[in-house]
Design a protein around this motif. Structure first.
Motif, PDB file in Angstrom:
ATOM      1  N   THR A 154       0.866  -1.182   0.000  1.00  0.00           N
ATOM      2  CA  THR A 154       0.000   0.000   0.000  1.00  0.00           C
ATOM      3  C   THR A 154       0.896   1.222   0.000  1.00  0.00           C
ATOM      4  O   THR A 154       1.933   1.245   0.670  1.00  0.00           O
TER       5      THR A 154
ATOM      6  N   ILE B  11       0.447   7.889   0.929  1.00  0.00           N
ATOM      7  CA  ILE B  11      -0.308   8.928   0.208  1.00  0.00           C
ATOM      8  C   ILE B  11       0.152  10.276   0.742  1.00  0.00           C
ATOM      9  O   ILE B  11      -0.083  10.613   1.906  1.00  0.00           O
TER      10      ILE B  11
ATOM     11  N   PRO C 205      -0.195  14.139   0.709  1.00  0.00           N
ATOM     12  CA  PRO C 205      -1.144  15.177   0.292  1.00  0.00           C
ATOM     13  C   PRO C 205      -0.435  16.425  -0.220  1.00  0.00           C
ATOM     14  O   PRO C 205       0.775  16.599   0.000  1.00  0.00           O
TER      15      PRO C 205
ATOM     16  N   GLN D 142      -8.161   4.043 -13.381  1.00  0.00           N
ATOM     17  CA  GLN D 142      -7.130   4.721 -12.609  1.00  0.00           C
ATOM     18  C   GLN D 142      -6.152   5.364 -13.589  1.00  0.00           C
ATOM     19  O   GLN D 142      -5.811   4.777 -14.627  1.00  0.00           O
TER      20      GLN D 142
ATOM     21  N   TYR E 258       1.386  10.816  -9.545  1.00  0.00           N
ATOM     22  CA  TYR E 258       0.720  12.060  -9.153  1.00  0.00           C
ATOM     23  C   TYR E 258      -0.697  12.079  -9.695  1.00  0.00           C
ATOM     24  O   TYR E 258      -0.927  11.958 -10.905  1.00  0.00           O
ATOM     25  N   ASP E 259      -1.656  12.215  -8.792  1.00  0.00           N
ATOM     26  CA  ASP E 259      -3.064  12.315  -9.156  1.00  0.00           C
ATOM     27  C   ASP E 259      -3.400  13.789  -9.353  1.00  0.00           C
ATOM     28  O   ASP E 259      -3.449  14.557  -8.386  1.00  0.00           O
TER      29      ASP E 259
ATOM     30  N   THR F 100      -6.681  15.033  -7.285  1.00  0.00           N
ATOM     31  CA  THR F 100      -6.627  15.207  -5.831  1.00  0.00           C
ATOM     32  C   THR F 100      -5.368  15.930  -5.371  1.00  0.00           C
ATOM     33  O   THR F 100      -5.332  16.453  -4.241  1.00  0.00           O
TER      34      THR F 100
ATOM     35  N   ASN G 259      -2.661  14.376  -4.725  1.00  0.00           N
ATOM     36  CA  ASN G 259      -1.897  13.423  -3.918  1.00  0.00           C
ATOM     37  C   ASN G 259      -0.810  12.745  -4.748  1.00  0.00           C
ATOM     38  O   ASN G 259      -0.985  12.478  -5.936  1.00  0.00           O
TER      39      ASN G 259
ATOM     40  N   HIS H 175       1.269   9.205  -4.850  1.00  0.00           N
ATOM     41  CA  HIS H 175       1.291   7.832  -4.352  1.00  0.00           C
ATOM     42  C   HIS H 175       2.731   7.342  -4.431  1.00  0.00           C
ATOM     43  O   HIS H 175       3.312   7.245  -5.514  1.00  0.00           O
ATOM     44  N   ASP H 176       3.311   7.019  -3.291  1.00  0.00           N
ATOM     45  CA  ASP H 176       4.726   6.660  -3.187  1.00  0.00           C
ATOM     46  C   ASP H 176       4.838   5.261  -2.582  1.00  0.00           C
ATOM     47  O   ASP H 176       4.544   5.057  -1.407  1.00  0.00           O
ATOM     48  N   TYR H 177       5.293   4.305  -3.383  1.00  0.00           N
ATOM     49  CA  TYR H 177       5.382   2.910  -2.939  1.00  0.00           C
ATOM     50  C   TYR H 177       6.780   2.520  -2.464  1.00  0.00           C
ATOM     51  O   TYR H 177       6.956   1.422  -1.939  1.00  0.00           O
TER      52      TYR H 177
END
Length: 458
Positions: free
Chosen positions: A22, A25, A27, A55, A167-168, A171, A173, A175-177
Motif C-alpha cells: 500500500t 499517500i 497530500p 485509474q 501524481y493524481d 486530488t 496526492n 502515491h509513493d510505494y
C-alpha cells in the motif's frame, strides 16, 4: 565467463529498497508539486481516463523533475486502462509497439505517452490482465516482460524509487510505494528491489543509474552502487543499437563530463568503448584530456541552447584509438592517408560491434578524421579548396581540440585560424611563406628527389 561471475556474487548484494503493498499517500500540503505545473494536455488525459472509470496518474520522470524544479522533457501517464481502451477514449490516439503496446495521444506537437500498469516478471501469475509470460536468459536478463498488472505491481516493476511516484492531478496526492520522495529529498538514486537481480534483468539499468546521478547531481545509493563494477560485463550482451541510444542519453544530457567520470568509476566505459578504454591505459594524459575537453565543449553548447552533433563527439571519443592502428599500417609501407583510412574502417567496424553508430553519423565522423592530415597540405589552391569543404569547420574545430589536449601539430591550428581571418592578398603571402619553408607544402615531409633520367651515376 559472465555466468560464472554471476554465481559468485551474493544475492541479495545489499539492502533492497523498502517495498510496500500500500502506498504512502502524500497530500498537497506535504509536497511542492502543483497541478498548474503539469502540461495541460497531460492533465486532460488523466482526467478523461478517470472520468471513464479507470485509474490514471502522471508518473515517472515528469513528476521527479517537477519536484526538483526542472522542466520535464515529456509527460507520461500510467493507467489501468488497456491500450485498446485508451484508444477508444481518445480519437487523437495511436497505438505503438510490438512487445508491449503503448498509447500515444496527440495534441499538436505534444505527445502524451500512456502505458498500462505492468507487473514484474515475478508477478506473472498475479496479474489480473496477464498476457504473455516473461522470459529470461540464463544470465537473468528479461527477454520479454509483457504482463499487465495493478498499480502496486507497476510501482514495484519500475527501476528506481525516484521514478516510481504517481501524481493524481485531480486530488493533488502523490502515491509513493518505495520512499521515492524521501530519496529525492536526500539526492540519491536507489534501485527498487535486489540490485543484483534488477541489473541482471536489464543491465542497461546500470547506465541509467549513472545517467540519473549525473543529470540530477545525485549520488548512487551504496547498496545500488556496490554490484555495478562486477556486473559491468553484462553490457557486452546488450544489442549494440540499444547501447548507441543509451550513449546519446548519457553524453548529450548536458552533464557529459560528469557522466564520463562516473562511467570510468564503475567500469562501465569499457563495454561501450573498448578501444578508447585501451587508449586510456596506454596514454591516459592525452586521452583523458581530449575526451573530457570534447565533453566539456558539448555540455557548454547544450547549456547555451546551441546544436550538437553526435558525429563530432564520437570522433573525439574514438580518435585516441586511431593513431596506433595508423602507425602499424604505415610500418607495413602504406602511405599516411590510405593507412588512416584503413585504420578508420577497422576501428569503426570494431566499435559498431559494441555501440552501433548509424551511417548518418559515421560518414561525417570519417570525413572529420580524413581531413586531419589534409589540413597539413596547404600549398597552391589546396587551402582555399579546404575552406570550401562542407566539413571544414568541424575538421578545424577538431584540430583545435587535438591541440588543446596537448597534441603537437606545429602551429597548424593557429595558421588556419589566421588564414580564415585575413584577406586574399595576405592569404597568398601565407602560402608563399609556407612554400619557401617547405617546397612540398607539407609540414615535416621533405620533397622526394627525382633520380636522373638516363645515364648512370658512374
Amino acid at each position: 565467463m559472465i555466468r560464472k561471475l554471476l554465481k559468485k556474487i551474493p544475492s541479495p548484494f545489499g539492502r533492497p529498497a523498502h517495498r510496500r503493498t500500500t502506498p504512502a499517500i502524500i497530500p498537497p500540503s506535504q509536497h511542492a508539486l502543483q497541478r498548474r505545473q503539469i502540461s495541460r494536455n497531460a492533465v486532460t488525459v488523466v482526467e478523461r481516463l478517470q472520468q471513464a472509470g479507470y485509474q490514471a496518474f502522471a508518473v515517472g520522470g515528469c513528476v521527479r523533475d517537477l519536484l526538483l524544479e526542472m522542466d520535464p522533457k515529456d509527460y507520461d501517464v500510467a493507467t489501468s486502462a488497456t491500450p485498446e481502451q485508451v484508444r477508444a477514449t481518445f480519437r487523437n490516439c495511436r497505438l505503438i509497439g510490438r512487445r508491449f503496446k503503448l498509447a500515444h495521444v496527440y495534441f499538436g506537437r505534444e505527445i502524451i505517452e500512456v502505458a498500462t500498469f505492468r507487473a514484474g516478471h515475478a508477478d506473472d501469475d498475479e496479474g489480473d490482465l496477464g498476457r504473455e509470460q516473461s522470459l529470461q536468459s540464463e544470465s537473468g536478463r528479461l527477454l520479454r516482460d509483457n504482463v499487465y498488472g495493478t498499480l502496486e505491481q507497476d510501482a514495484q516493476r519500475r527501476d528506481f524509487t525516484i521514478n516510481a511516484l504517481y501524481y493524481d492531478v485531480c486530488t493533488g496526492n502523490i502515491h509513493d510505494y518505495a520512499n521515492g520522495l524521501q530519496d529525492i529529498r536526500n539526492a540519491r538514486v536507489r534501485l527498487i528491489g535486489d540490485p543484483v537481480q534488477r541489473y541482471q534483468e536489464d543491465p542497461v539499468r546500470m547506465l541509467r543509474a549513472v545517467r540519473f546521478a549525473a543529470k540530477l547531481d545525485f549520488e548512487i545509493e551504496p547498496h545500488s552502487a556496490a554490484p555495478i563494477a562486477e556486473l559491468a560485463e553484462l553490457l557486452y550482451d546488450i544489442p549494440a543499437a540499444r547501447l548507441f541510444d543509451e550513449v546519446l542519453k548519457l553524453l548529450l544530457n548536458g552533464q557529459g563530463e560528469r557522466t564520463f567520470d562516473l562511467l570510468l568509476e564503475y567500469d562501465l566505459f569499457a563495454p561501450l568503448f573498448p578501444d578508447t578504454d585501451d587508449a586510456i591505459e596506454d596514454n591516459p594524459g592525452y586521452t583523458l584530456k581530449l575526451v573530457r575537453q570534447a565533453l566539456r565543449n558539448t555540455d557548454d553548447r547544450i547549456h547555451q541552447g546551441r546544436p550538437v552533433t553526435p558525429a563530432f563527439l564520437f570522433a573525439a571519443l574514438l580518435w585516441p584509438a586511431l593513431p596506433q592502428r595508423t602507425r602499424e599500417l604505415e610500418e607495413q609501407g602504406i602511405p599516411l592517408i590510405p593507412a588512416q583510412q584503413q585504420a578508420t574502417h577497422e576501428l569503426l567496424a570494431e566499435q559498431c560491434r559494441h555501440t552501433a553508430i548509424p551511417k548518418r553519423f559515421s560518414i561525417p565522423l570519417r570525413e572529420i578524421w580524413d581531413m586531419q592530415p589534409r589540413l597539413e597540405r596547404r600549398n597552391g589552391r589546396r587551402a582555399d579548396q579546404m575552406l570550401e569543404h562542407p566539413r571544414f569547420r568541424a575538421a578545424y574545430d577538431f584540430l583545435l581540440l587535438r591541440e588543446e589536449a596537448g597534441e603537437d601539430t606545429g602551429g597548424l591550428g593557429q595558421w588556419w585560424t589566421r588564414y580564415q581571418d585575413v584577406g586574399a592578398d595576405e592569404r597568398r603571402r601565407m602560402i608563399q611563406q609556407l612554400s619557401s619553408r617547405d617546397p612540398a607544402g607539407k609540414r615535416g615531409r621533405p620533397r622526394r628527389k627525382r633520380k636522373p633520367q638516363g645515364g648512370s651515376d658512374n
